[in-house]
Scaffold this motif. Structure first.
Motif, PDB file in Angstrom:
ATOM      1  N   ASP A  79       0.828  -1.210   0.000  1.00 28.10           N
ATOM      2  CA  ASP A  79       0.000   0.000   0.000  1.00 28.10           C
ATOM      3  C   ASP A  79       0.863   1.262   0.000  1.00 28.10           C
ATOM      4  O   ASP A  79       0.480   2.281  -0.567  1.00 28.10           O
ATOM      5  N   ARG A  80       2.022   1.192   0.647  1.00 24.88           N
ATOM      6  CA  ARG A  80       2.921   2.333   0.743  1.00 24.88           C
ATOM      7  C   ARG A  80       4.361   1.865   0.548  1.00 24.88           C
ATOM      8  O   ARG A  80       4.713   0.732   0.901  1.00 24.88           O
ATOM      9  N   VAL A  81       5.189   2.755   0.007  1.00 23.31           N
ATOM     10  CA  VAL A  81       6.619   2.460  -0.177  1.00 23.31           C
ATOM     11  C   VAL A  81       7.416   3.634   0.371  1.00 23.31           C
ATOM     12  O   VAL A  81       7.119   4.791   0.068  1.00 23.31           O
ATOM     13  N   ILE A  82       8.416   3.311   1.181  1.00 21.67           N
ATOM     14  CA  ILE A  82       9.321   4.334   1.713  1.00 21.67           C
ATOM     15  C   ILE A  82      10.670   4.185   1.025  1.00 21.67           C
ATOM     16  O   ILE A  82      11.299   3.122   1.088  1.00 21.67           O
ATOM     17  N   MET A  83      11.111   5.246   0.352  1.00 20.98           N
ATOM     18  CA  MET A  83      12.407   5.252  -0.325  1.00 20.98           C
ATOM     19  C   MET A  83      13.439   5.819   0.639  1.00 20.98           C
ATOM     20  O   MET A  83      13.438   7.006   0.952  1.00 20.98           O
ATOM     21  N   ALA A  84      14.324   4.963   1.128  1.00 25.97           N
ATOM     22  CA  ALA A  84      15.372   5.386   2.065  1.00 25.97           C
ATOM     23  C   ALA A  84      16.724   5.134   1.413  1.00 25.97           C
ATOM     24  O   ALA A  84      17.476   4.238   1.799  1.00 25.97           O
ATOM     25  N   LEU A  85      17.033   5.945   0.407  1.00 26.37           N
ATOM     26  CA  LEU A  85      18.204   5.723  -0.439  1.00 26.37           C
ATOM     27  C   LEU A  85      19.158   6.905  -0.384  1.00 26.37           C
ATOM     28  O   LEU A  85      18.737   8.046  -0.131  1.00 26.37           O
ATOM     29  N   PRO A  86      20.453   6.664  -0.653  1.00 25.74           N
ATOM     30  CA  PRO A  86      21.385   7.785  -0.763  1.00 25.74           C
ATOM     31  C   PRO A  86      21.002   8.709  -1.915  1.00 25.74           C
ATOM     32  O   PRO A  86      20.358   8.293  -2.888  1.00 25.74           O
ATOM     33  N   LEU A  87      21.412   9.961  -1.802  1.00 27.00           N
ATOM     34  CA  LEU A  87      21.085  10.953  -2.824  1.00 27.00           C
ATOM     35  C   LEU A  87      21.604  10.527  -4.194  1.00 27.00           C
ATOM     36  O   LEU A  87      20.939  10.741  -5.219  1.00 27.00           O
ATOM     37  N   THR A  88      22.785   9.910  -4.242  1.00 28.38           N
ATOM     38  CA  THR A  88      23.371   9.512  -5.526  1.00 28.38           C
ATOM     39  C   THR A  88      22.503   8.497  -6.262  1.00 28.38           C
ATOM     40  O   THR A  88      22.441   8.508  -7.495  1.00 28.38           O
ATOM     41  N   VAL A  89      21.849   7.609  -5.525  1.00 27.38           N
ATOM     42  CA  VAL A  89      20.991   6.608  -6.167  1.00 27.38           C
ATOM     43  C   VAL A  89      19.787   7.294  -6.801  1.00 27.38           C
ATOM     44  O   VAL A  89      19.372   6.956  -7.916  1.00 27.38           O
ATOM     45  N   PRO A 104       4.098   6.585 -12.608  1.00 24.75           N
ATOM     46  CA  PRO A 104       4.571   7.652 -13.509  1.00 24.75           C
ATOM     47  C   PRO A 104       5.859   8.280 -12.982  1.00 24.75           C
ATOM     48  O   PRO A 104       6.231   8.028 -11.838  1.00 24.75           O
ATOM     49  N   PRO A 105       6.532   9.081 -13.795  1.00 25.78           N
ATOM     50  CA  PRO A 105       7.781   9.709 -13.352  1.00 25.78           C
ATOM     51  C   PRO A 105       7.553  10.590 -12.119  1.00 25.78           C
ATOM     52  O   PRO A 105       6.445  11.096 -11.885  1.00 25.78           O
ATOM     53  N   PRO A 154       5.939  13.566   0.267  1.00 23.26           N
ATOM     54  CA  PRO A 154       5.373  12.331  -0.296  1.00 23.26           C
ATOM     55  C   PRO A 154       4.757  12.569  -1.679  1.00 23.26           C
ATOM     56  O   PRO A 154       4.384  13.695  -2.033  1.00 23.26           O
ATOM     57  N   VAL A 155       4.663  11.503  -2.444  1.00 21.85           N
ATOM     58  CA  VAL A 155       4.051  11.558  -3.772  1.00 21.85           C
ATOM     59  C   VAL A 155       2.777  10.728  -3.733  1.00 21.85           C
ATOM     60  O   VAL A 155       2.820   9.508  -3.522  1.00 21.85           O
ATOM     61  N   GLN A 156       1.644  11.383  -3.899  1.00 20.25           N
ATOM     62  CA  GLN A 156       0.317  10.751  -3.947  1.00 20.25           C
ATOM     63  C   GLN A 156       0.019   9.913  -2.705  1.00 20.25           C
ATOM     64  O   GLN A 156      -0.767   8.961  -2.753  1.00 20.25           O
ATOM     65  N   ASP A 157       0.658  10.233  -1.590  1.00 21.90           N
ATOM     66  CA  ASP A 157       0.477   9.467  -0.351  1.00 21.90           C
ATOM     67  C   ASP A 157       0.744   7.982  -0.551  1.00 21.90           C
ATOM     68  O   ASP A 157       0.187   7.124   0.150  1.00 21.90           O
ATOM     69  N   LYS A 158       1.613   7.670  -1.533  1.00 24.12           N
ATOM     70  CA  LYS A 158       2.017   6.281  -1.773  1.00 24.12           C
ATOM     71  C   LYS A 158       3.530   6.123  -1.655  1.00 24.12           C
ATOM     72  O   LYS A 158       4.004   5.113  -1.135  1.00 24.12           O
ATOM     73  N   LEU A 159       4.259   7.101  -2.193  1.00 23.79           N
ATOM     74  CA  LEU A 159       5.715   7.079  -2.109  1.00 23.79           C
ATOM     75  C   LEU A 159       6.166   8.068  -1.050  1.00 23.79           C
ATOM     76  O   LEU A 159       5.790   9.242  -1.082  1.00 23.79           O
ATOM     77  N   PHE A 160       6.987   7.597  -0.129  1.00 27.28           N
ATOM     78  CA  PHE A 160       7.515   8.428   0.942  1.00 27.28           C
ATOM     79  C   PHE A 160       9.037   8.365   0.876  1.00 27.28           C
ATOM     80  O   PHE A 160       9.616   7.355   0.459  1.00 27.28           O
ATOM     81  N   ALA A 186       7.576   7.042   9.030  1.00 24.29           N
ATOM     82  CA  ALA A 186       6.712   6.032   9.645  1.00 24.29           C
ATOM     83  C   ALA A 186       5.423   6.683  10.138  1.00 24.29           C
ATOM     84  O   ALA A 186       4.320   6.143   9.954  1.00 24.29           O
ATOM     85  N   ASN A 187       5.544   7.854  10.725  1.00 23.69           N
ATOM     86  CA  ASN A 187       4.366   8.605  11.170  1.00 23.69           C
ATOM     87  C   ASN A 187       3.509   9.018   9.980  1.00 23.69           C
ATOM     88  O   ASN A 187       2.273   8.911  10.010  1.00 23.69           O
ATOM     89  N   ASN A 188       4.156   9.498   8.905  1.00 18.48           N
ATOM     90  CA  ASN A 188       3.401   9.914   7.718  1.00 18.48           C
ATOM     91  C   ASN A 188       2.643   8.749   7.092  1.00 18.48           C
ATOM     92  O   ASN A 188       1.515   8.913   6.603  1.00 18.48           O
ATOM     93  N   VAL A 189       3.259   7.575   7.090  1.00 16.39           N
ATOM     94  CA  VAL A 189       2.591   6.394   6.530  1.00 16.39           C
ATOM     95  C   VAL A 189       1.354   6.048   7.360  1.00 16.39           C
ATOM     96  O   VAL A 189       0.274   5.761   6.819  1.00 16.39           O
ATOM     97  N   ILE A 190       1.494   6.072   8.674  1.00 18.89           N
ATOM     98  CA  ILE A 190       0.365   5.743   9.542  1.00 18.89           C
ATOM     99  C   ILE A 190      -0.778   6.745   9.362  1.00 18.89           C
ATOM    100  O   ILE A 190      -1.958   6.390   9.371  1.00 18.89           O
ATOM    101  N   CYS A 191      -0.429   8.008   9.180  1.00 21.80           N
ATOM    102  CA  CYS A 191      -1.444   9.064   9.069  1.00 21.80           C
ATOM    103  C   CYS A 191      -2.024   9.179   7.661  1.00 21.80           C
ATOM    104  O   CYS A 191      -3.001   9.918   7.461  1.00 21.80           O
ATOM    105  N   SER A 192      -1.413   8.511   6.678  1.00 15.49           N
ATOM    106  CA  SER A 192      -1.865   8.660   5.295  1.00 15.49           C
ATOM    107  C   SER A 192      -3.130   7.843   5.023  1.00 15.49           C
ATOM    108  O   SER A 192      -3.456   6.906   5.742  1.00 15.49           O
TER     109      SER A 192
END
Length: 867
Positions: free
Chosen positions: A654-664, A674-675, A830-836, A861-867
């Motif tokens: 239902d939700r995805v959290i992107m926790a990646l380095p800036l370079t990635v 979509p992009p 966040p993007v469309q309350d799906k990507l964090f 984690a808080n944003n996901v719970i509240c979304s």
């Protein structure tokens, strides 16, 4: 029924409520008309009363029952305390005029204690009734029904833990003889007290007695922080202040005492934990004002905005208990044991406690860190966590988000591209003894805690019993001839450099900066100028500092010697270390944007003796982490998000959290459908990816001690050329001497480790050097610092290559020329309350640190719970 909006003076007036559709008004409290079974509110005390105003559905009984005549002949006039609790006219008059000597003495003692503890309000008769005469209420631990207790019982934490209906069986029904008491129906007033509008009809403030928060808050007026001035553990005299002088200092907002004094008065408190601001204190991260609701609290609990005493008392209680023992979860059951307040309001306080704890838990203020819930346990209600979540990246940000969501009861899967977890946390072990028993852990990436006070890393270290070693601030500097820089020269250049930074912090408008850069002979931008050149139209911090140096030289006639010029280069190199890049790439306006944006972490810098790895593995405990699973694409066009890895494995959530380095994110290795929004992409590319490398050398002897001394944690080297700025300028002695002596390493292991960093342009230069060349260069620098010593060959070593590390390729972000702090916020959105999005590059307040990455994980984690 619409909630009543009360504006009440708690000092002198008597409060009476009407159950009819109109409010009867009396000219004076002593001349109120006696109407049959009615309860009045004086018009002076109540405003905006609607025709729906009523009290207890017209049923009135005296909750005090102090007068003998109270039970014999029912009274017709009552003083309103709460909806469901009143004081009859006879008892009210009895308290005022006919108390016996013992009761008079108790009343006078209460008044004296109230006034002597620096209360803001005068002691009133209404407060005496609420604090001393109303009965306590307790919840049965068996049937969870609320029961009114006999007035002879004084509520304690032990009594709350062990209370059952049998203890008050005779009071419930004398025929039961203590058996099957739980079958007796609950008092109807209990459900009434749980209604939303009930708290709006309280006529006295809710003040907690003997709260664990009291020792923290002796510098505040007790009522302003939700405490009773008569609390046994609230004693401002511990600080040697009279109430009169205390009040004057409080009004002027000057600090009454240091946090160190508070620590001495709170048993078991970690010296790095400062949960509350003291009056007049500012500039401390993750510190809360105990006397006012914060903005997010007002949004979450608007019903408490006008009368905050109940909320502040409960919130301060929860925060205090958490800081006193963060090795266990703070729950409603734990907090309610310390909830000492008389009357039905205690029922409402327990109900509000659950909401407040849930709120503080979601935002990461309590119940966070390295703790893990037991099987079947959840920190939040079931309706809050009915989502499947995928976290991409098992660095500290991703693990923080996943760990928090797991404790909330959410189904979480973590996808990590590499073979290990931790991301830019990667510890190295040096064997210090021949038997292999003594080992030294040094971080190849993160090593230090920058500002230990209230730092979540400090919290997790405390929870895991990991030792934090505070680094000394004294640092001896040596030039390229091995001579120690005199203290006066060191101090002079330090003041000069601080003056440079002070002038650089004077923010000019972006247009002025660009205009000055365009007028510079090195820059001339046209429409055909490539983007790489156009970036130079934004003045860099390096150019800015160079300009200021020239201005100081011309305006103030300051002329530096060659040695002093070299020392300035040393300080510039040290500045490149936290920036993560050459100063020529760092924006002149926004390079330190976080210092002005948010209070930073106070306290000294510390070193983790066991490294960061124990924290990483504690956060990952019990999580579903899939390693060697680089994500190739993310499709969030449907209701559920589809994630594909490089080997073709499909995951949905239902939700995805992107926790990646800036370079990635910048490399576009992950295809989004979509992009991503153009504004987010622009912000991702606007920030810079910094690079800092480390070199650690394990020597068979601590040869440096003969010159540096046995009590230094680090020493510095002044570069002899500008090109060597940032190259091996600081050497950290590991383990720190104090730790080596305390752990026995100094006696058992004659060797030691010197760790140094490479930053700025030097970091880019060593990226093209062979490891043996880097080691040889480092040994050459040491030979210059210690010409009188024979530098032994290192027994072992490591040289980091973060710029070449797969799936990372950087150290931490920085504000590149043309970027600003707002870009951090844009990446985090966040993007469309799906990507964090989490990670240090999404934390505007605390970028470039493990702390910032961790806090961003809690935020998402808080944003996901509240979304």
């Amino acid at each position: 029924m619409k909630p009543l909006k009360l504006e009440i003076n708690f000092v002198h007036e008597e409060t009476i409520v009407d159950k009819k559709k109109s409010v009867q008004i009396a000219k004076s409290p002593r001349k109120r008309r006696v109407l049959g079974g009615e309860c009045f509110i004086d018009a002076k005390l109540l405003k905006n009363v609607t025709q729906d105003a009523s009290c207890c559905n017209g049923f009135f009984s005296c909750a005090v029952k102090l007068s003998d005549n109270c039970s014999i002949q029912p009274c017709k006039t009552f003083m309103h305390l709460t909806p469901g609790e009143h004081c009859c006219e006879r008892c009210h008059d009895f308290i005022q005029n006919r108390l016996d000597k013992a009761d008079q003495k108790a009343f006078k003692h209460w008044q004296t204690k109230w006034s002597s503890n620096g209360a803001k309000f005068l002691p009133s008769q209404e407060m005496y009734i609420a604090e001393c005469l109303l009965p306590f209420w307790a919840e049965c631990t068996s049937c969870h029904k609320w029961r009114e207790l006999p007035k002879s019982i004084n509520l304690t934490a032990d009594y709350v833990r062990s209370f059952t209906c049998e203890l008050v069986g005779e009071m419930l029904d004398p025929k039961l003889n203590g058996k099957r008491c739980c079958f007796v129906p609950q008092d109807k007033r209990v459900l009434k007290a749980m209604e939303y509008c009930w708290i709006n009809q309280l006529t006295v403030p809710t003040l907690l007695k003997d709260s664990p928060a009291a020792p923290f808050l002796g510098a505040y007026f007790p009522e302003s922080v939700g405490l009773s001035p008569t609390s046994a553990n609230y004693d401002p005299y511990k600080l040697g202040r009279s109430p009169k002088s205390r009040s004057k200092r409080h009004d002027s907002r000057k600090p009454l005492y240091t946090q160190g004094d508070v620590i001495l008065n709170v048993p078991g408190l970690n010296s790095f934990f400062h949960p509350f601001y003291q009056p007049g204190e500012t500039g401390k991260a993750l510190c809360v004002r105990p006397d006012v609701m914060e903005e997010d609290e007002v949004l979450e609990f608007p019903e408490f905005f006008e009368k905050q005493s109940m909320y502040l008392g409960l919130r301060n209680l929860v925060v205090s208990l958490w800081n006193m023992n963060p090795k266990r979860f703070v729950t409603t059951e734990v907090c309610s044991e310390h909830l000492i307040v008389r009357g039905l309001v205690r029922i409402r306080c327990v109900q509000e406690l659950e909401r407040i704890i849930d709120f503080l838990t979601r935002k990461g203020a309590v119940n966070t860190g390295a703790l893990r819930v037991s099987p079947g346990q959840k920190l939040l209600p079931d309706h809050s966590n009915k989502k499947d979540v995928i976290v991409v990246g098992a660095g500290i940000a991703g693990l923080a988000a996943a760990s928090q969501l797991h404790n909330f009861g959410t189904n979480v899967t973590v996808l990590e591209a590499s073979k290990r977890i931790g991301g830019r946390i990667n510890d190295h072990e040096f064997v210090m003894s021949e038997e292999g028993e003594k080992k030294l852990v040094i971080g190849r990436g993160a090593s230090f805690v920058h500002g230990a006070t209230n730092n979540p890393v400090t919290l997790m270290s405390h929870q895991l019993d990991l030792k934090l070693n505070r680094l000394r601030t004294n640092c001896h500097l040596y030039n390229h001839s091995g001579e120690k820089i005199p203290h006066l020269v060191d101090r002079k250049v330090e003041l000069y450099f601080n003056k440079l930074l002070e002038r650089a912090s004077v923010i000019e408008s972006t247009s002025e900066i660009q205009q000055r850069a365009l007028e510079s002979p090195q820059t001339s931008c046209t429409a055909e100028t490539p983007n790489s050149v156009k970036e130079k139209s934004f003045l860099s911090l390096g150019d800015r500092l160079e300009t200021i140096q020239k201005e100081l030289s011309a305006d103030c006639d300051i002329v530096l010697s060659q040695e002093e010029e070299d020392m300035v280069q040393f300080h510039l190199g040290n500045l490149e270390f936290p920036c993560g890049s050459s100063l020529e790439e760092v924006d002149a306006v926004h390079w330190d944007q976080n210092d002005d944006f948010m209070d930073q972490f106070a306290g000294g810098h510390c070193l983790l003796s066991h490294g960061y790895s124990p924290i990483v593995h504690a956060l990952a405990r019990g999580l579903n982490v899939v390693t060697e699973s680089p994500v190739a694409s993310i499709d969030y066009s449907d209701e559920r998000v589809l994630v594909r890895t490089a080997d073709g494995t499909r995951y949905t959530a239902d939700r995805v959290i992107m926790a990646l380095p800036l370079t990635v994110l910048q490399s576009k290795r992950i295809q989004f459908t979509p992009p991503l929004p153009r504004r987010k992409v622009r912000a991702i590319n606007a920030l810079g990816a910094g690079l800092v490398e480390k070199v650690a050398l394990h020597f068979p002897s601590r040869f440096w001690e003969r010159k540096v001394g046995a009590n230094q944690d680090y020493f510095g080297h002044i570069p002899d050329t500008k090109e060597d700025r940032g190259l091996f300028t600081i050497f950290y002695i590991l383990p720190p001497p104090s730790v080596a002596r305390r752990s026995g390493v100094a006696e058992d292991c004659p060797g030691g480790v010197l760790m140094t960093v490479v930053s700025g342009q030097a970091a880019r230069r060593v990226a093209h050097m062979h490891e043996s060349e880097i080691i040889a260069k480092c040994l050459f620098v040491l030979s210059m610092i210690f010409p009188e010593e024979h530098i032994p060959d290192p027994m072992s070593h490591f040289v980091t290559r973060w710029g070449e590390e797969p799936h990372i390729n950087m150290s931490y972000s920085f504000v590149k020329c043309g970027a600003s702090g707002a870009d951090y916020d844009t990446i985090a959105k966040p993007v469309q309350d799906k990507l964090f999005f989490a990670g240090e590059c999404t934390n505007r307040a605390y970028p470039q640190t493990v702390t910032g990455a961790y806090l961003s994980g809690l935020r998402e984690a808080n944003n996901v719970i509240c979304s």
